[in-house]
Design a protein around this motif. Sequence first.
Motif, mmCIF file in Angstrom:
data_model
loop_
_atom_site.group_PDB
_atom_site.id
_atom_site.type_symbol
_atom_site.label_atom_id
_atom_site.label_comp_id
_atom_site.label_asym_id
_atom_site.label_seq_id
_atom_site.Cartn_x
_atom_site.Cartn_y
_atom_site.Cartn_z
ATOM 1 N N TYR A 213 0.863 -1.116 -0.057
ATOM 2 C CA TYR A 213 -0.043 -0.050 -0.044
ATOM 3 C C TYR A 213 0.822 1.283 0.045
ATOM 4 C CZ TYR A 213 -3.300 -3.513 0.432
ATOM 5 O OH TYR A 213 -3.904 -4.625 0.136
ATOM 6 N N LEU A 214 2.089 1.334 0.498
ATOM 7 C CA LEU A 214 3.087 2.249 0.334
ATOM 8 C C LEU A 214 3.190 2.540 -1.097
ATOM 9 C CD1 LEU A 214 4.837 4.572 1.628
ATOM 10 C CD2 LEU A 214 6.557 2.701 1.826
ATOM 11 N N ALA A 215 3.725 1.397 -1.812
ATOM 12 C CA ALA A 215 3.908 1.449 -3.202
ATOM 13 C C ALA A 215 2.599 2.239 -4.113
ATOM 14 C CB ALA A 215 4.037 0.155 -3.766
ATOM 15 N N ILE A 216 1.379 1.882 -3.728
ATOM 16 C CA ILE A 216 0.360 2.506 -4.015
ATOM 17 C C ILE A 216 0.138 3.975 -4.152
ATOM 18 C CG2 ILE A 216 -2.217 2.598 -4.546
ATOM 19 C CD1 ILE A 216 -2.071 -0.612 -4.208
ATOM 20 N N ALA A 217 0.408 4.041 -2.576
ATOM 21 C CA ALA A 217 0.494 5.649 -2.112
ATOM 22 C C ALA A 217 1.427 6.580 -3.003
ATOM 23 C CB ALA A 217 0.399 5.794 -0.568
ATOM 24 N N LEU A 218 2.594 5.718 -3.013
ATOM 25 C CA LEU A 218 3.834 6.504 -3.585
ATOM 26 C C LEU A 218 3.305 7.095 -5.055
ATOM 27 C CD1 LEU A 218 6.837 5.029 -1.918
ATOM 28 C CD2 LEU A 218 5.956 7.135 -1.527
ATOM 29 N N ALA B 200 -5.078 8.170 -3.679
ATOM 30 C CA ALA B 200 -5.276 6.875 -3.697
ATOM 31 C C ALA B 200 -5.657 6.701 -5.254
ATOM 32 C CB ALA B 200 -6.291 6.240 -2.840
ATOM 33 N N LEU B 201 -6.542 7.361 -5.816
ATOM 34 C CA LEU B 201 -6.980 6.856 -7.145
ATOM 35 C C LEU B 201 -5.579 7.148 -8.149
ATOM 36 C CD1 LEU B 201 -10.583 8.245 -7.284
ATOM 37 C CD2 LEU B 201 -9.776 5.942 -7.223
ATOM 38 N N ASP B 202 -5.033 8.336 -7.871
ATOM 39 C CA ASP B 202 -3.684 8.736 -8.554
ATOM 40 C C ASP B 202 -2.686 7.647 -8.539
ATOM 41 O OD1 ASP B 202 -4.468 10.986 -9.931
ATOM 42 O OD2 ASP B 202 -3.482 12.427 -8.595
ATOM 43 N N GLY B 203 -2.958 6.742 -7.616
ATOM 44 C CA GLY B 203 -2.034 5.808 -7.608
ATOM 45 C C GLY B 203 -2.467 4.421 -8.278
#
Lengths: 230, 230
Positions: A183-188, B187-190
Amino acid sequence: MNEEAGDVGEERPLRADAARNREKILAAASRVFAERGLDATLDDIAEAADVGVATVYRRFPDKDALVLALFEDAIDELAALAARAEASENSWEGFVSFLEVMLERQCDNRGLRDVFTGSPYAQERMEAAKERIGPAFSALIARAQADGYLRSDVNVADILAIEMMISSLGGAKGGDAALWRRYLAIALDGLVVRRETTRDLPPSPPLEVIIAALHASKGVHRPHAKSHAG
Amino acid sequence: MNEEAGDVGEERPLRADAARNREKILAAASRVFAERGLDATLDDIAEAADVGVATVYRRFPDKDALVLALFEDAIDELAALAARAEASENSWEGFVSFLEVMLERQCDNRGLRDVFTGSPYAQERMEAAKERIGPAFSALIARAQADGYLRSDVNVADILAIEMMISSLGGAKGGDAALWRRYLAIALDGLVVRRETTRDLPPSPPLEVIIAALHASKGVHRPHAKSHAG
DNA sequence: CAGGATCCGGAGGACATCACTCCACTTGAC
DNA sequence: GTCAAGTGGAGTGATGTCCTCCGGATCCTG
Protein backbone atom coordinates in the motif's frame (compact mmCIF):
# COMPACT_ATOMS: atom_id res chain seq x y z
CA MET A 1 18.78 2.11 28.81
CA ASN A 2 16.69 4.53 30.73
CA GLU A 3 17.73 4.89 34.36
CA GLU A 4 15.26 7.46 35.47
CA ALA A 5 12.11 5.51 34.81
CA GLY A 6 10.84 3.54 37.73
CA ASP A 7 13.84 3.63 39.94
CA VAL A 8 15.53 6.00 42.33
CA GLY A 9 18.66 5.97 40.23
CA GLU A 10 22.07 4.73 41.40
CA GLU A 11 21.20 5.02 45.09
CA ARG A 12 21.26 1.34 45.89
CA PRO A 13 21.96 -1.43 43.40
CA LEU A 14 19.17 -3.94 42.98
CA ARG A 15 19.52 -7.34 44.45
CA ALA A 16 20.61 -9.89 41.84
CA ASP A 17 17.22 -11.58 41.49
CA ALA A 18 15.46 -8.25 41.38
CA ALA A 19 17.67 -7.00 38.58
CA ARG A 20 17.07 -10.21 36.68
CA ASN A 21 13.33 -9.80 37.08
CA ARG A 22 13.50 -6.21 35.93
CA GLU A 23 15.00 -7.35 32.66
CA LYS A 24 12.46 -10.12 32.30
CA ILE A 25 9.71 -7.56 32.80
CA LEU A 26 11.10 -5.17 30.21
CA ALA A 27 11.52 -7.98 27.70
CA ALA A 28 8.04 -9.31 28.31
CA ALA A 29 6.50 -5.84 28.18
CA SER A 30 8.21 -5.20 24.91
CA ARG A 31 6.81 -8.42 23.45
CA VAL A 32 3.33 -8.00 24.84
CA PHE A 33 2.94 -4.32 23.98
CA ALA A 34 4.23 -5.02 20.49
CA GLU A 35 1.69 -7.76 19.96
CA ARG A 36 -1.36 -6.51 21.73
CA GLY A 37 -0.81 -2.78 21.97
CA LEU A 38 -0.72 -0.51 24.98
CA ASP A 39 -4.07 -1.76 26.17
CA ALA A 40 -2.39 -4.93 27.39
CA THR A 41 -2.72 -5.30 31.14
CA LEU A 42 0.18 -5.18 33.52
CA ASP A 43 -1.18 -8.50 34.71
CA ASP A 44 -0.67 -9.85 31.19
CA ILE A 45 2.87 -8.57 31.19
CA ALA A 46 3.58 -10.04 34.60
CA GLU A 47 2.37 -13.40 33.38
CA ALA A 48 4.44 -13.18 30.22
CA ALA A 49 7.47 -12.30 32.34
CA ASP A 50 6.72 -15.25 34.63
CA VAL A 51 6.59 -12.91 37.57
CA GLY A 52 3.91 -11.68 39.96
CA VAL A 53 2.10 -8.42 39.32
CA ALA A 54 3.48 -6.92 42.48
CA THR A 55 6.97 -7.38 41.17
CA VAL A 56 6.10 -5.30 38.14
CA TYR A 57 4.67 -2.56 40.30
CA ARG A 58 7.66 -2.60 42.62
CA ARG A 59 9.97 -1.92 39.69
CA PHE A 60 7.74 0.53 37.81
CA PRO A 61 5.45 2.77 39.82
CA ASP A 62 2.67 2.50 37.26
CA LYS A 63 1.88 1.63 33.70
CA ASP A 64 2.97 5.04 32.43
CA ALA A 65 6.48 4.51 33.72
CA LEU A 66 6.77 1.20 31.94
CA VAL A 67 5.45 2.63 28.69
CA LEU A 68 7.84 5.52 29.00
CA ALA A 69 10.82 3.27 29.65
CA LEU A 70 10.02 1.26 26.56
CA PHE A 71 8.98 3.86 24.03
CA GLU A 72 10.55 7.21 24.72
CA ASP A 73 13.91 6.12 23.41
CA ALA A 74 12.28 4.40 20.46
CA ILE A 75 10.66 7.64 19.41
CA ASP A 76 13.82 9.64 19.82
CA GLU A 77 15.51 7.10 17.62
CA LEU A 78 12.90 7.75 14.95
CA ALA A 79 13.67 11.43 15.20
CA ALA A 80 17.33 10.64 14.70
CA LEU A 81 16.51 8.48 11.69
CA ALA A 82 14.45 11.28 10.20
CA ALA A 83 17.40 13.58 10.60
CA ARG A 84 19.63 11.04 8.91
CA ALA A 85 17.17 10.62 6.02
CA GLU A 86 17.41 14.37 5.60
CA ALA A 87 21.08 13.92 4.79
CA SER A 88 20.28 11.46 2.03
CA GLU A 89 21.69 12.38 -1.35
CA ASN A 90 18.44 12.00 -3.25
CA SER A 91 15.57 13.79 -1.58
CA TRP A 92 12.93 11.40 -2.87
CA GLU A 93 14.80 8.40 -1.59
CA GLY A 94 15.30 10.08 1.74
CA PHE A 95 11.61 10.76 1.96
CA VAL A 96 10.63 7.23 0.99
CA SER A 97 13.17 5.58 3.22
CA PHE A 98 11.91 7.43 6.24
CA LEU A 99 8.34 6.44 5.49
CA GLU A 100 9.55 2.87 5.26
CA VAL A 101 11.28 3.09 8.59
CA MET A 102 8.19 4.49 10.28
CA LEU A 103 5.92 1.91 8.73
CA GLU A 104 8.19 -0.97 9.48
CA ARG A 105 8.44 -0.11 13.12
CA GLN A 106 4.83 0.77 13.63
CA CYS A 107 3.59 -2.33 11.88
CA ASP A 108 5.88 -4.57 13.85
CA ASN A 109 4.89 -2.91 17.07
CA ARG A 110 1.30 -2.17 17.87
CA GLY A 111 2.39 -0.40 21.01
CA LEU A 112 4.43 2.08 19.04
CA ARG A 113 1.49 2.69 16.79
CA ASP A 114 -0.70 3.30 19.83
CA VAL A 115 1.76 5.90 20.99
CA PHE A 116 1.39 7.72 17.69
CA THR A 117 -2.37 7.59 17.67
CA GLY A 118 -2.26 9.27 21.05
CA SER A 119 -2.69 6.71 23.76
CA PRO A 120 -3.33 8.07 27.24
CA TYR A 121 -0.27 6.44 28.77
CA ALA A 122 2.57 8.79 29.58
CA GLN A 123 0.78 11.21 27.31
CA GLU A 124 2.71 14.41 27.94
CA ARG A 125 6.18 12.98 27.58
CA MET A 126 5.10 11.06 24.50
CA GLU A 127 3.60 14.10 22.82
CA ALA A 128 6.81 15.95 23.48
CA ALA A 129 8.86 13.10 22.06
CA LYS A 130 6.74 12.92 18.93
CA GLU A 131 7.18 16.61 18.37
CA ARG A 132 10.90 16.08 18.20
CA ILE A 133 10.33 14.22 14.91
CA GLY A 134 8.40 17.05 13.31
CA PRO A 135 11.09 19.38 12.01
CA ALA A 136 13.08 16.72 10.17
CA PHE A 137 9.90 15.22 8.78
CA SER A 138 8.78 18.57 7.44
CA ALA A 139 12.17 19.17 5.96
CA LEU A 140 12.14 15.82 4.18
CA ILE A 141 8.81 16.66 2.65
CA ALA A 142 9.77 20.18 1.68
CA ARG A 143 12.95 19.06 -0.01
CA ALA A 144 11.25 16.27 -1.96
CA GLN A 145 8.74 18.85 -3.14
CA ALA A 146 11.36 21.47 -3.99
CA ASP A 147 13.19 18.88 -6.09
CA GLY A 148 10.04 18.15 -8.04
CA TYR A 149 9.50 14.59 -6.85
CA LEU A 150 6.69 14.90 -4.36
CA ARG A 151 3.52 16.64 -5.50
CA SER A 152 3.39 20.09 -4.05
CA ASP A 153 -0.25 20.10 -3.02
CA VAL A 154 0.28 17.87 0.01
CA ASN A 155 1.59 18.84 3.41
CA VAL A 156 3.01 17.22 6.52
CA ALA A 157 -0.42 16.44 7.88
CA ASP A 158 -1.30 14.57 4.70
CA ILE A 159 1.80 12.43 4.75
CA LEU A 160 1.32 11.70 8.41
CA ALA A 161 -2.28 10.74 7.74
CA ILE A 162 -1.30 8.45 4.91
CA GLU A 163 1.42 6.85 6.95
CA MET A 164 -0.97 6.19 9.82
CA MET A 165 -3.67 4.89 7.54
CA ILE A 166 -1.29 2.36 6.04
CA SER A 167 0.06 1.32 9.38
CA SER A 168 -3.45 0.69 10.61
CA LEU A 169 -3.32 -2.63 8.79
CA GLY A 170 -0.63 -3.76 11.18
CA GLY A 171 1.93 -6.44 10.59
CA ALA A 172 -0.10 -8.65 8.27
CA LYS A 173 1.85 -10.38 5.55
CA GLY A 174 0.99 -10.81 1.90
CA GLY A 175 3.18 -13.63 0.73
CA ASP A 176 6.67 -12.94 2.03
CA ALA A 177 6.65 -9.18 2.25
CA ALA A 178 4.80 -7.15 4.82
CA LEU A 179 1.52 -5.86 3.54
CA TRP A 180 2.31 -2.23 4.19
CA ARG A 181 4.89 -2.28 1.40
CA ARG A 182 2.13 -2.92 -1.09
CA TYR A 183 0.00 0.00 0.00
CA LEU A 184 2.95 2.27 0.39
CA ALA A 185 3.84 1.55 -3.22
CA ILE A 186 0.35 2.50 -4.35
CA ALA A 187 0.36 5.63 -2.20
CA LEU A 188 3.73 6.66 -3.58
CA ASP A 189 2.39 6.23 -7.10
CA GLY A 190 -0.27 8.69 -6.08
CA LEU A 191 2.12 11.07 -4.38
CA VAL A 192 4.85 11.32 -6.96
CA VAL A 193 4.63 14.25 -9.36
CA ARG A 194 5.39 12.53 -12.62
CA ARG A 195 4.72 8.92 -13.34
CA GLU A 196 4.93 7.04 -16.58
CA THR A 197 4.19 3.51 -15.51
CA THR A 198 3.01 1.98 -12.27
CA ARG A 199 5.37 0.86 -9.59
CA ASP A 200 5.78 -2.89 -9.10
CA LEU A 201 3.77 -4.14 -6.18
CA PRO A 202 4.86 -6.61 -3.52
CA PRO A 203 2.81 -9.84 -3.36
CA SER A 204 -0.91 -9.48 -2.93
CA PRO A 205 -2.79 -10.74 0.10
CA PRO A 206 -5.79 -13.06 0.03
CA LEU A 207 -9.02 -11.44 1.09
CA GLU A 208 -9.05 -13.26 4.40
CA VAL A 209 -5.79 -11.66 5.41
CA ILE A 210 -7.19 -8.20 4.77
CA ILE A 211 -10.36 -8.98 6.66
CA ALA A 212 -8.42 -10.33 9.60
CA ALA A 213 -6.21 -7.24 9.58
CA LEU A 214 -9.24 -4.97 9.55
CA HIS A 215 -10.77 -6.83 12.46
CA ALA A 216 -7.52 -6.62 14.36
CA SER A 217 -6.97 -2.95 13.59
CA LYS A 218 -9.41 -1.83 16.20
CA GLY A 219 -9.08 -2.81 19.81
CA VAL A 220 -10.30 -6.34 20.34
CA HIS A 221 -13.42 -5.42 22.25
CA ARG A 222 -14.95 -8.51 23.71
CA PRO A 223 -18.37 -7.34 24.81
CA HIS A 224 -19.94 -8.84 27.88
CA ALA A 225 -21.63 -12.18 27.51
CA LYS A 226 -25.31 -12.27 28.14
CA SER A 227 -26.01 -13.35 31.67
CA HIS A 228 -29.41 -14.89 31.14
CA ALA A 229 -29.01 -16.32 27.69
CA GLY A 230 -31.24 -19.32 27.11
CA MET B 1 -38.71 -0.78 7.71
CA ASN B 2 -37.82 -4.07 9.32
CA GLU B 3 -40.75 -5.70 11.03
CA GLU B 4 -39.09 -8.83 12.23
CA ALA B 5 -36.59 -7.23 14.53
CA GLY B 6 -37.69 -6.91 18.09
CA ASP B 7 -41.37 -7.56 17.70
CA VAL B 8 -43.65 -10.48 17.28
CA GLY B 9 -44.84 -9.12 13.97
CA GLU B 10 -48.33 -7.90 13.17
CA GLU B 11 -49.92 -9.74 16.07
CA ARG B 12 -50.96 -6.73 18.06
CA PRO B 13 -50.45 -3.11 17.11
CA LEU B 14 -48.42 -1.07 19.56
CA ARG B 15 -50.12 1.45 21.72
CA ALA B 16 -49.74 4.97 20.35
CA ASP B 17 -47.16 6.13 22.89
CA ALA B 18 -45.22 2.91 22.52
CA ALA B 19 -45.04 3.29 18.77
CA ARG B 20 -43.90 6.87 19.20
CA ASN B 21 -41.17 5.77 21.57
CA ARG B 22 -40.05 3.06 19.20
CA GLU B 23 -39.41 5.69 16.56
CA LYS B 24 -37.63 7.92 19.03
CA ILE B 25 -35.41 5.01 19.95
CA LEU B 26 -34.57 4.20 16.36
CA ALA B 27 -33.81 7.82 15.60
CA ALA B 28 -31.66 8.21 18.68
CA ALA B 29 -29.85 4.94 18.06
CA SER B 30 -29.14 6.02 14.52
CA ARG B 31 -27.65 9.29 15.75
CA VAL B 32 -25.69 7.81 18.61
CA PHE B 33 -24.30 4.84 16.67
CA ALA B 34 -23.33 7.16 13.83
CA GLU B 35 -21.43 9.42 16.18
CA ARG B 36 -19.91 7.09 18.68
CA GLY B 37 -19.91 3.74 16.90
CA LEU B 38 -21.45 0.46 17.93
CA ASP B 39 -19.72 0.56 21.29
CA ALA B 40 -22.24 3.12 22.46
CA THR B 41 -24.30 1.81 25.35
CA LEU B 42 -28.00 1.15 25.18
CA ASP B 43 -28.15 3.41 28.22
CA ASP B 44 -26.66 6.18 26.09
CA ILE B 45 -29.23 5.55 23.42
CA ALA B 46 -32.07 5.53 25.92
CA GLU B 47 -30.89 8.86 27.25
CA ALA B 48 -30.59 10.31 23.76
CA ALA B 49 -34.11 9.09 23.02
CA ASP B 50 -35.33 10.64 26.26
CA VAL B 51 -36.65 7.29 27.36
CA GLY B 52 -35.80 4.75 30.05
CA VAL B 53 -33.49 1.84 29.32
CA ALA B 54 -36.26 -0.64 29.98
CA THR B 55 -38.27 0.89 27.18
CA VAL B 56 -35.46 0.19 24.77
CA TYR B 57 -35.24 -3.41 25.93
CA ARG B 58 -38.98 -3.90 25.69
CA ARG B 59 -38.92 -2.88 22.05
CA PHE B 60 -35.67 -4.62 21.07
CA PRO B 61 -34.75 -7.83 22.85
CA ASP B 62 -31.07 -6.96 22.90
CA LYS B 63 -28.43 -4.78 21.37
CA ASP B 64 -27.98 -7.09 18.40
CA ALA B 65 -31.59 -6.65 17.38
CA LEU B 66 -31.24 -2.89 17.42
CA VAL B 67 -28.06 -2.98 15.40
CA LEU B 68 -29.66 -5.32 12.94
CA ALA B 69 -32.74 -3.14 12.56
CA LEU B 70 -30.55 -0.14 11.81
CA PHE B 71 -27.83 -1.55 9.63
CA GLU B 72 -28.97 -4.59 7.72
CA ASP B 73 -31.03 -2.54 5.30
CA ALA B 74 -28.24 0.01 5.01
CA ILE B 75 -25.85 -2.68 3.86
CA ASP B 76 -28.29 -4.15 1.42
CA GLU B 77 -28.70 -0.69 0.01
CA LEU B 78 -24.96 -0.50 -0.54
CA ALA B 79 -25.16 -3.79 -2.41
CA ALA B 80 -27.87 -2.31 -4.60
CA LEU B 81 -25.78 0.79 -5.22
CA ALA B 82 -22.84 -1.38 -6.21
CA ALA B 83 -25.07 -3.16 -8.70
CA ARG B 84 -26.21 0.18 -10.07
CA ALA B 85 -22.63 1.40 -10.39
CA GLU B 86 -21.99 -1.71 -12.44
CA ALA B 87 -24.46 -0.42 -14.95
CA SER B 88 -22.57 2.83 -15.30
CA GLU B 89 -21.53 3.68 -18.84
CA ASN B 90 -17.91 4.34 -18.03
CA SER B 91 -16.37 1.59 -15.95
CA TRP B 92 -13.87 3.88 -14.24
CA GLU B 93 -16.57 6.29 -13.22
CA GLY B 94 -18.67 3.43 -11.95
CA PHE B 95 -15.77 2.17 -9.89
CA VAL B 96 -14.97 5.59 -8.47
CA SER B 97 -18.54 6.49 -7.75
CA PHE B 98 -19.05 3.35 -5.73
CA LEU B 99 -15.94 4.01 -3.71
CA GLU B 100 -17.30 7.48 -3.06
CA VAL B 101 -20.61 6.12 -1.89
CA MET B 102 -18.96 3.68 0.47
CA LEU B 103 -16.63 6.30 1.87
CA GLU B 104 -19.29 8.89 2.28
CA ARG B 105 -21.55 6.58 4.25
CA GLN B 106 -18.84 5.04 6.35
CA CYS B 107 -17.30 8.35 7.23
CA ASP B 108 -20.63 9.85 8.17
CA ASN B 109 -21.50 6.83 10.24
CA ARG B 110 -19.04 5.29 12.60
CA GLY B 111 -21.49 2.52 13.34
CA LEU B 112 -21.55 1.48 9.70
CA ARG B 113 -17.80 1.45 9.67
CA ASP B 114 -17.78 -0.73 12.77
CA VAL B 115 -20.02 -3.18 10.99
CA PHE B 116 -17.49 -3.42 8.18
CA THR B 117 -14.53 -3.88 10.47
CA GLY B 118 -16.38 -6.79 11.99
CA SER B 119 -18.05 -5.77 15.19
CA PRO B 120 -19.42 -8.56 17.35
CA TYR B 121 -23.00 -7.28 17.26
CA ALA B 122 -25.36 -9.30 15.10
CA GLN B 123 -22.24 -10.76 13.61
CA GLU B 124 -23.63 -13.58 11.51
CA ARG B 125 -26.35 -11.62 9.79
CA MET B 126 -23.96 -8.76 9.17
CA GLU B 127 -21.32 -10.97 7.62
CA ALA B 128 -23.97 -12.41 5.37
CA ALA B 129 -25.18 -8.95 4.41
CA LYS B 130 -21.68 -7.77 3.63
CA GLU B 131 -21.12 -10.74 1.39
CA ARG B 132 -24.03 -9.63 -0.70
CA ILE B 133 -21.92 -6.65 -1.80
CA GLY B 134 -19.01 -8.80 -2.94
CA PRO B 135 -20.02 -9.88 -6.44
CA ALA B 136 -20.92 -6.44 -7.74
CA PHE B 137 -17.80 -4.98 -6.14
CA SER B 138 -15.61 -7.57 -7.83
CA ALA B 139 -17.33 -6.95 -11.12
CA LEU B 140 -16.76 -3.20 -10.87
CA ILE B 141 -13.09 -3.79 -10.31
CA ALA B 142 -12.74 -6.38 -13.03
CA ARG B 143 -14.42 -4.16 -15.58
CA ALA B 144 -12.35 -1.11 -14.71
CA GLN B 145 -9.27 -3.28 -15.12
CA ALA B 146 -10.44 -4.84 -18.38
CA ASP B 147 -11.04 -1.36 -19.79
CA GLY B 148 -7.49 -0.36 -18.94
CA TYR B 149 -8.32 2.21 -16.29
CA LEU B 150 -7.52 0.45 -13.05
CA ARG B 151 -4.10 -1.10 -12.69
CA SER B 152 -4.32 -4.84 -13.12
CA ASP B 153 -2.05 -5.81 -10.25
CA VAL B 154 -4.59 -5.04 -7.55
CA ASN B 155 -7.50 -7.16 -6.42
CA VAL B 156 -10.72 -6.82 -4.46
CA ALA B 157 -8.92 -7.25 -1.17
CA ASP B 158 -6.63 -4.35 -2.00
CA ILE B 159 -9.43 -2.00 -2.89
CA LEU B 160 -11.33 -3.00 0.21
CA ALA B 161 -8.23 -2.40 2.30
CA ILE B 162 -7.67 1.01 0.78
CA GLU B 163 -11.27 1.97 1.23
CA MET B 164 -11.19 0.96 4.88
CA MET B 165 -7.89 2.71 5.48
CA ILE B 166 -9.26 5.95 4.14
CA SER B 167 -12.49 5.65 6.07
CA SER B 168 -10.52 5.15 9.26
CA LEU B 169 -10.05 8.92 9.34
CA GLY B 170 -13.76 9.28 9.86
CA GLY B 171 -15.83 12.32 9.09
CA ALA B 172 -13.20 14.98 9.67
CA LYS B 173 -13.38 17.98 7.39
CA GLY B 174 -10.60 19.80 5.60
CA GLY B 175 -12.06 23.14 4.71
CA ASP B 176 -15.49 22.49 3.24
CA ALA B 177 -15.02 19.06 1.77
CA ALA B 178 -14.81 15.88 3.76
CA LEU B 179 -11.27 14.78 4.31
CA TRP B 180 -11.71 11.38 2.70
CA ARG B 181 -12.10 13.01 -0.69
CA ARG B 182 -8.53 14.21 -0.48
CA TYR B 183 -7.06 10.83 0.27
CA LEU B 184 -9.29 9.09 -2.19
CA ALA B 185 -7.96 11.43 -4.86
CA ILE B 186 -4.38 10.53 -3.98
CA ALA B 187 -5.20 6.83 -3.86
CA LEU B 188 -6.88 7.01 -7.23
CA ASP B 189 -3.81 8.70 -8.67
CA GLY B 190 -1.94 5.66 -7.44
CA LEU B 191 -4.48 3.18 -8.72
CA VAL B 192 -5.07 4.48 -12.21
CA VAL B 193 -3.04 2.88 -14.99
CA ARG B 194 -2.01 5.91 -16.92
CA ARG B 195 -1.59 9.33 -15.48
CA GLU B 196 -0.11 12.44 -16.99
CA THR B 197 -0.69 14.99 -14.27
CA THR B 198 -1.87 14.79 -10.72
CA ARG B 199 -5.49 14.99 -9.81
CA ASP B 200 -6.67 18.17 -8.11
CA LEU B 201 -7.00 17.73 -4.39
CA PRO B 202 -9.81 18.96 -2.18
CA PRO B 203 -8.77 21.47 0.51
CA SER B 204 -6.02 20.40 2.87
CA PRO B 205 -6.54 19.96 6.57
CA PRO B 206 -4.50 21.60 9.31
CA LEU B 207 -2.31 19.20 11.25
CA GLU B 208 -4.53 19.38 14.31
CA VAL B 209 -7.47 18.02 12.38
CA ILE B 210 -5.45 15.01 11.29
CA ILE B 211 -4.19 14.41 14.78
CA ALA B 212 -7.66 14.64 16.22
CA ALA B 213 -8.93 12.24 13.58
CA LEU B 214 -6.17 9.77 14.38
CA HIS B 215 -6.97 9.95 18.05
CA ALA B 216 -10.63 9.43 17.34
CA SER B 217 -10.07 6.59 14.93
CA LYS B 218 -9.51 4.12 17.66
CA GLY B 219 -12.04 3.49 20.37
CA VAL B 220 -11.97 6.26 22.92
CA HIS B 221 -10.47 4.24 25.70
CA ARG B 222 -10.65 6.14 28.91
CA PRO B 223 -8.44 4.14 31.23
CA HIS B 224 -9.28 3.96 34.89
CA ALA B 225 -8.20 6.84 37.04
CA LYS B 226 -5.77 6.02 39.76
CA SER B 227 -7.58 5.44 42.99
CA HIS B 228 -4.78 6.29 45.37
CA ALA B 229 -3.16 9.12 43.49
CA GLY B 230 -1.32 11.47 45.82
C1' DC C 1 25.47 -20.14 58.34
C1' DA C 2 22.64 -16.75 60.96
C1' DG C 3 20.05 -12.83 60.71
C1' DG C 4 17.96 -9.17 58.63
C1' DA C 5 16.98 -6.35 54.70
C1' DT C 6 15.06 -7.04 50.36
C1' DC C 7 12.09 -9.11 47.31
C1' DC C 8 8.48 -12.31 45.92
C1' DG C 9 3.64 -14.12 44.44
C1' DG C 10 -0.99 -13.93 43.87
C1' DA C 11 -5.28 -13.15 46.30
C1' DG C 12 -8.24 -9.51 46.46
C1' DG C 13 -9.76 -4.39 47.31
C1' DA C 14 -11.55 -0.48 45.02
C1' DC C 15 -13.63 1.07 41.29
C1' DA C 16 -15.64 1.24 36.64
C1' DT C 17 -18.51 -0.48 32.73
C1' DC C 18 -22.20 -2.59 30.54
C1' DA C 19 -26.01 -5.68 29.25
C1' DC C 20 -30.03 -6.46 31.06
C1' DT C 21 -34.14 -6.99 34.78
C1' DC C 22 -37.55 -5.83 38.44
C1' DC C 23 -41.35 -3.56 39.97
C1' DA C 24 -44.06 0.30 41.79
C1' DC C 25 -46.20 3.56 39.21
C1' DT C 26 -48.45 5.96 34.94
C1' DT C 27 -50.96 6.15 30.64
C1' DG C 28 -53.78 5.11 26.75
C1' DA C 29 -57.82 2.53 24.84
C1' DC C 30 -62.33 0.90 25.16
C1' DG D 1 -63.55 3.80 35.16
C1' DT D 2 -60.98 -0.18 34.34
C1' DC D 3 -57.10 -2.59 33.39
C1' DA D 4 -53.84 -4.28 30.14
C1' DA D 5 -50.01 -2.13 28.21
C1' DG D 6 -46.33 0.68 28.93
C1' DT D 7 -42.81 3.33 31.66
C1' DG D 8 -38.53 4.92 34.26
C1' DG D 9 -34.53 4.21 36.62
C1' DA D 10 -32.39 2.00 40.53
C1' DG D 11 -30.35 -2.31 40.85
C1' DT D 12 -27.99 -6.95 39.59
C1' DG D 13 -24.36 -9.70 38.22
C1' DA D 14 -20.63 -10.53 35.32
C1' DT D 15 -16.37 -8.76 33.74
C1' DG D 16 -12.23 -6.04 33.51
C1' DT D 17 -8.29 -3.23 35.23
C1' DC D 18 -5.12 -0.83 38.25
C1' DC D 19 -2.90 -1.42 42.12
C1' DT D 20 -1.95 -2.99 47.30
C1' DC D 21 -1.36 -6.16 51.19
C1' DC D 22 1.19 -9.38 53.60
C1' DG D 23 2.95 -14.02 54.83
C1' DG D 24 6.67 -16.24 53.26
C1' DA D 25 10.87 -17.10 50.18
C1' DT D 26 15.44 -15.32 48.74
C1' DC D 27 19.64 -13.03 48.66
C1' DC D 28 23.54 -10.61 50.84
C1' DT D 29 26.60 -9.50 54.73
C1' DG D 30 29.49 -10.67 58.36
